[in-house]
Each structure stands twice: as structure tokens, then as C-alpha cells.
Design a protein around this motif. Sequence first.
Motif, PDB file in Angstrom:
ATOM      1  N   PRO A   9     157.739  59.240  37.598  1.00 32.82           N
ATOM      2  CA  PRO A   9     156.738  58.380  37.692  1.00 32.82           C
ATOM      3  C   PRO A   9     157.196  57.287  38.231  1.00 32.82           C
ATOM      4  O   PRO A   9     158.279  56.702  38.201  1.00 32.82           O
ATOM      5  N   GLY A  10     156.097  56.646  39.415  1.00 32.99           N
ATOM      6  CA  GLY A  10     156.501  55.398  39.841  1.00 32.99           C
ATOM      7  C   GLY A  10     157.354  55.496  41.120  1.00 32.99           C
ATOM      8  O   GLY A  10     157.929  54.587  41.854  1.00 32.99           O
ATOM      9  N   SER A  11     157.768  56.856  41.393  1.00 37.58           N
ATOM     10  CA  SER A  11     158.808  56.960  42.573  1.00 37.58           C
ATOM     11  C   SER A  11     157.849  57.075  43.725  1.00 37.58           C
ATOM     12  O   SER A  11     156.826  57.335  43.941  1.00 37.58           O
ATOM     13  N   ARG A  12     158.437  56.361  44.849  1.00 36.73           N
ATOM     14  CA  ARG A  12     157.609  55.836  45.835  1.00 36.73           C
ATOM     15  C   ARG A  12     157.536  57.183  47.067  1.00 36.73           C
ATOM     16  O   ARG A  12     156.690  57.184  48.016  1.00 36.73           O
ATOM     17  N   LYS A  13     158.145  58.304  46.549  1.00 35.66           N
ATOM     18  CA  LYS A  13     158.238  59.519  47.710  1.00 35.66           C
ATOM     19  C   LYS A  13     156.994  60.139  47.270  1.00 35.66           C
ATOM     20  O   LYS A  13     156.244  60.254  46.490  1.00 35.66           O
ATOM     21  N   PRO A  14     156.397  60.777  48.491  1.00 38.61           N
ATOM     22  CA  PRO A  14     155.124  61.421  48.253  1.00 38.61           C
ATOM     23  C   PRO A  14     154.945  62.261  47.268  1.00 38.61           C
ATOM     24  O   PRO A  14     156.139  63.153  46.757  1.00 38.61           O
ATOM     25  N   ARG A  15     153.968  62.596  46.297  1.00 40.17           N
ATOM     26  CA  ARG A  15     153.949  63.473  45.402  1.00 40.17           C
ATOM     27  C   ARG A  15     153.513  64.994  46.167  1.00 40.17           C
ATOM     28  O   ARG A  15     152.669  64.886  46.944  1.00 40.17           O
ATOM     29  N   VAL A  16     154.323  65.934  45.742  1.00 40.59           N
ATOM     30  CA  VAL A  16     153.995  67.019  46.639  1.00 40.59           C
ATOM     31  C   VAL A  16     152.921  67.801  46.437  1.00 40.59           C
ATOM     32  O   VAL A  16     152.326  68.146  47.329  1.00 40.59           O
ATOM     33  N   ASP A  17     152.300  67.770  45.284  1.00 46.35           N
ATOM     34  CA  ASP A  17     151.099  68.484  45.029  1.00 46.35           C
ATOM     35  C   ASP A  17     149.978  67.529  44.810  1.00 46.35           C
ATOM     36  O   ASP A  17     148.826  67.896  44.062  1.00 46.35           O
ATOM     37  N   ARG A  18     149.987  66.461  45.476  1.00 44.85           N
ATOM     38  CA  ARG A  18     148.950  65.518  45.409  1.00 44.85           C
ATOM     39  C   ARG A  18     147.591  66.138  45.777  1.00 44.85           C
ATOM     40  O   ARG A  18     146.366  65.928  45.189  1.00 44.85           O
ATOM     41  N   PHE A  19     147.488  66.708  46.921  1.00 43.68           N
ATOM     42  CA  PHE A  19     146.363  67.389  47.525  1.00 43.68           C
ATOM     43  C   PHE A  19     146.754  68.958  47.511  1.00 43.68           C
ATOM     44  O   PHE A  19     146.169  69.534  48.784  1.00 43.68           O
ATOM     45  N   ARG A  20     147.016  69.457  46.580  1.00 41.75           N
ATOM     46  CA  ARG A  20     147.161  70.788  46.730  1.00 41.75           C
ATOM     47  C   ARG A  20     145.980  71.550  47.078  1.00 41.75           C
ATOM     48  O   ARG A  20     144.757  71.335  46.668  1.00 41.75           O
ATOM     49  N   GLU A  48     142.347  65.073  36.944  1.00 45.55           N
ATOM     50  CA  GLU A  48     143.044  65.314  35.799  1.00 45.55           C
ATOM     51  C   GLU A  48     144.478  65.391  35.913  1.00 45.55           C
ATOM     52  O   GLU A  48     145.210  64.813  35.149  1.00 45.55           O
ATOM     53  N   ASP A  49     145.022  65.813  37.317  1.00 47.13           N
ATOM     54  CA  ASP A  49     146.386  65.774  37.502  1.00 47.13           C
ATOM     55  C   ASP A  49     146.939  64.344  37.360  1.00 47.13           C
ATOM     56  O   ASP A  49     148.019  64.117  36.783  1.00 47.13           O
ATOM     57  N   ALA A  50     146.073  63.684  38.145  1.00 46.82           N
ATOM     58  CA  ALA A  50     146.609  61.894  38.137  1.00 46.82           C
ATOM     59  C   ALA A  50     146.535  61.510  36.487  1.00 46.82           C
ATOM     60  O   ALA A  50     147.563  60.783  36.186  1.00 46.82           O
ATOM     61  N   GLU A  51     145.669  61.834  35.704  1.00 45.20           N
ATOM     62  CA  GLU A  51     145.602  61.351  34.536  1.00 45.20           C
ATOM     63  C   GLU A  51     146.601  61.807  33.653  1.00 45.20           C
ATOM     64  O   GLU A  51     147.392  61.190  32.709  1.00 45.20           O
ATOM     65  N   ARG A  52     147.031  63.098  33.939  1.00 46.63           N
ATOM     66  CA  ARG A  52     148.095  63.803  32.875  1.00 46.63           C
ATOM     67  C   ARG A  52     149.355  63.216  33.352  1.00 46.63           C
ATOM     68  O   ARG A  52     150.224  62.697  32.630  1.00 46.63           O
ATOM     69  N   GLU A  53     149.536  62.736  34.635  1.00 51.39           N
ATOM     70  CA  GLU A  53     150.749  62.068  35.046  1.00 51.39           C
ATOM     71  C   GLU A  53     150.848  60.690  34.561  1.00 51.39           C
ATOM     72  O   GLU A  53     152.231  60.329  34.173  1.00 51.39           O
ATOM     73  N   ILE A  54     149.763  59.948  34.514  1.00 51.78           N
ATOM     74  CA  ILE A  54     149.687  58.662  34.045  1.00 51.78           C
ATOM     75  C   ILE A  54     150.197  58.323  32.614  1.00 51.78           C
ATOM     76  O   ILE A  54     150.982  57.980  31.912  1.00 51.78           O
ATOM     77  N   ILE A  55     149.575  59.361  31.584  1.00 54.61           N
ATOM     78  CA  ILE A  55     149.726  59.459  30.260  1.00 54.61           C
ATOM     79  C   ILE A  55     151.203  60.029  30.001  1.00 54.61           C
ATOM     80  O   ILE A  55     151.605  59.342  29.108  1.00 54.61           O
ATOM     81  N   ILE A  56     151.552  61.003  30.811  1.00 54.60           N
ATOM     82  CA  ILE A  56     152.744  61.506  30.400  1.00 54.60           C
ATOM     83  C   ILE A  56     153.907  60.433  30.810  1.00 54.60           C
ATOM     84  O   ILE A  56     154.847  60.079  29.743  1.00 54.60           O
TER      85      ILE A  56
END
Length: 450
Positions: free
Chosen positions: A386-397, A407-415
Motif C-alpha cells: 500500500p502506498g508504494s509509488r511503483k506502478p500497480r501491476v494489475d491495475r488495468f488487467r 472493486e480491486d481498488a476498494e479491496r486494496e484500500i480496505i486491506i
Amino acid sequence: MAATILIVDDERNIQLTLARSLTLEGYLAETAGCGQEALETISAHPIDLVVMDVKMPDLDGLTVLERARAMRPDLPVLIMSGHGSIETVRKAFKLGAFDYLEKPITGRDKLLVAVRNALTMRHLAEENAALRREAGRHEMVGGGPTMQRLFDLVHRAAASEGRVVITGENGTGKELIARALHEGSRRKDAPFVKLNCAAVPAELIESELFGHEKGAFTGAATARRGKFELADGGTLFLDEVGDMSAAMQAKVLRVLQEGELERVGGQQTIKVDVRVLAATNKDIQAEVAAGRFREDLYYRLAVVLVHAPPLRDRREDIPALADRFLAEACDRNGRRAMTFARESYLVLQSHDWPGNVRELRNLVERVAILRDGPELGPDDVAGVLPGSRKPRVDRFREGATFHDLAEDAEREIIIAALARNGENVSETARALGLERSHLYKKMKGLGIKR
Ligand SMILES: Nc1ncnc2c1ncn2[C@@H]1O[C@H](COP(=O)(O)OP(=O)(O)OP(=O)(O)O)[C@@H](O)[C@H]1O
Ligand SMILES: [Mg+2]
């Protein structure tokens, strides 16, 4: 559950005879006619034991044995041979065969005894491994100077009978320290009982601590022992002691002073021998100063003070912790063993870990599930951090709809928020500005387990 035994022999009638003997005894039998087929079956099915001929047309039994053991080191293999030169037998044992059977196998007894022995051994080995894992659970990792000093203190405090207060942020290992204090004491074979002081409802304090007799109050259908009695001879761990209510503080103080208690509704006075350890993520001295925690109780509890330092102050321990958690996560999730690349440790060490060791552990588990090894590179790690500036690998899978991505983003935020708030749902909800019930519903919908 019945064990599944794989019979490997190029002669069909031998396969059938052996399979029949085994199924009559209640085992499940699989068969393979050559070495290649045997290896495929072993990799694809939950085989518990292999009974295998040495001489086969494609791969000989010893080669199959070697590969099978490489794939599944826990798998026992019985070797059969009709032309058993001593040399073959010796090689088979060297390669890890469990036993050797001479062909032709006359009568079922010899086969069945060998099979039963092999399965018993395997079972014992599994139990041992489970016990070792269990024992290792309390083993604290930390090679850096800060942790070495802490271990030293824990070691000395364990042997004494002194009460200990453990302070530290969420997820720094306070409970682990409490367990280590118990394990290192003469009380280690007696119970370690934990009580979460923040979670005891006012009307149940006495009954939680001291137990009650049958019919002592409405709902007391049977007699029950309280935590102090359950911990008799051992250790009582008062977790979240800084959140203990004033009423409970008074009751605990009394047992500590007197060393005896009465069950609710009971006549008899019960003597208890309990060592009390306490932990809190609050600044307990500030709580005392502010009058929220009784000074007399504090001084009774805090004979020794142990502080669990935050992970960001001992980043040198991160690689060893990450390695340990990765091995455990792969094991627990049935994943092949993975390792971190050197640069991955740097990514992990540059994070601040507000949720401390627990956050690190959860992150490593997530990487182990989401990424494929064998080596996890810095991008694998940064992608789930979380909060890492590297690009998220599966952001636009590929193939993902807007809904899926949201939903992916929500999951990540909550976790991430849960990790920051020590997995505490109420605090996480507050931090995110959500109703607690709404957050629960979201977590359920997104498949997030605590
Ligand atoms: N030094 C360590 N070595 C290995 N594992 C650790 C270590 N410290 C903590 N852990 C692991 O991190 C997790 C959190 O530890 P623990 O529950 O002891 O923290 P805590 O301080 O009691 O947290 P909280 O204040 O949130 O209750 C556990 O899974 C624990 O096994
Ligand atoms: Mg804890």
C-alpha cells in the motif's frame, strides 16, 4: 480417510493382483504401467504411498524413485524387484526408498505389513512436522541489536516470577513476547490463559475473572471457572490492559493483593497461584498520570517493563522476518517455495510499516498468493504494497470491467487501512470515515477476511 496407494508395474496382472489385495483391505488403489505415467500420477493426484517395480521399459524404478522423492519428499516408496541384486537394493535405500519387497510377492501379508508400516511412519512424520511448526510459532525472529537486547530481557524476565507489562504499538509482537515469557518460565507446562480486557462487558467482569456457580445469575446454567482459576499454576495474560474499566481494575487489584477469590454465587474461597503478564498499545504511564489507570494496580503489574519497538526502528530485521513469513505462507497455502530477490528487501525496508510485524506478515502472505515465484522481484512486492509509488501491476488487467477494477481498488484500500489499524474494524471504519456496519458489509462483499 482411506490412503491412496499407487502401484507401478509394467505387468498388468501384477498391477491387478496388488490393487485387489489393497482394496480388500480398504485402501484406494491407483495403477501406472510405466515410469512416466507414475510421475504424472504422483504430480496430479494425492498419493500417499507408492509400490513400484524396479525394472520397467521406459524409466527404471530407481530413476522414478529419485524424481518422485524430489517432487514429494514426504512420499514413501516401496520398491519391488525380482532380480534384486544387493547393489539395486542399496541404491534404492540411498535414494530414499522406505522398504524393499522381493518378487514374486507370495501371500498378501508381506505386502500389507510393509504398506501399513510405511503409512504409519508417514503419519508420524506429518505429526512431527505439525508439532514443530506449532512450536516454531512462538519463536521470535530478530537478529538486529534492538531485538537481541529485547530477547535478553525477555529471557531474564521469564525465569523470574516477576509480573511484566509489555508496551508497544499494534502488531509489534506483544502477545508473542508474553508467550515467550510463559514458555521460558517454570510454569511452561501449566496453562497460558489470555483475557482481552477491552472486550469484557461490565456485567460479566466478575464471572470472567472469577467464574460462577450454577444459578448464580440469570443465564448461569452451569458452573464455570474464571480466567484466574483456569490459569492456576500458569500464566494469565491480560491483553489490552490499558483499556480495562475502572470496575475491573478494582477487582483485579484485589486478587493480586490477596491471591484468592470467590466464584460469583460461591461460598468457598479459592487460592490461586497465577503469574500475571499484561500488554497494551497505550502509553500506560500517561494513563496513570491522567487518572484513567489506577496507580496501585500499575505498580503491582509493572515489576518489569518490556517495550516492543516498532518495526520502522529495526528495519534490519525485515529480511529475516519476510523470509520466515514467506516460507510459512507458501506452506499454508500449498504454494511452491518462493524466495525474495535482494532488491525486494530494499522495497520492504523502505516502507514505514504502521501496522508493524503483523502488516509485514499480511503483505508477504498476499504476495505469496498473488504472485508466482520462484523469485519475487521488487515489482512483485511494490505491486501489493500500500502506498508504494511503483506502478500497480494489475491495475488495468485485461478483460476487467470498470466494476472489477473499482472493486480491486476498494479491496486494496480496505486491506491497507485494516493493516494500519491493527486489523481493528472499528478503528478502520473511523479512519476511513465509514459506518462500522457498512465497512463489515463491504469486507464481506469483497471477500476480505480478518
Ligand atoms: N519478532 C517476531 N518474529 C516473528 N513473528 C512476529 C514477531 N513479532 C510479531 N510477529 C507476528 O506478528 C503478528 C502480530 O504479533 P502480536 O499479535 O504478538 O502483536 P501485538 O503486539 O500483540 O499486536 P496488537 O497490539 O495488535 O494486539 C503475529 O502474527 C506474530 O506472530
Ligand atoms: Mg495483541
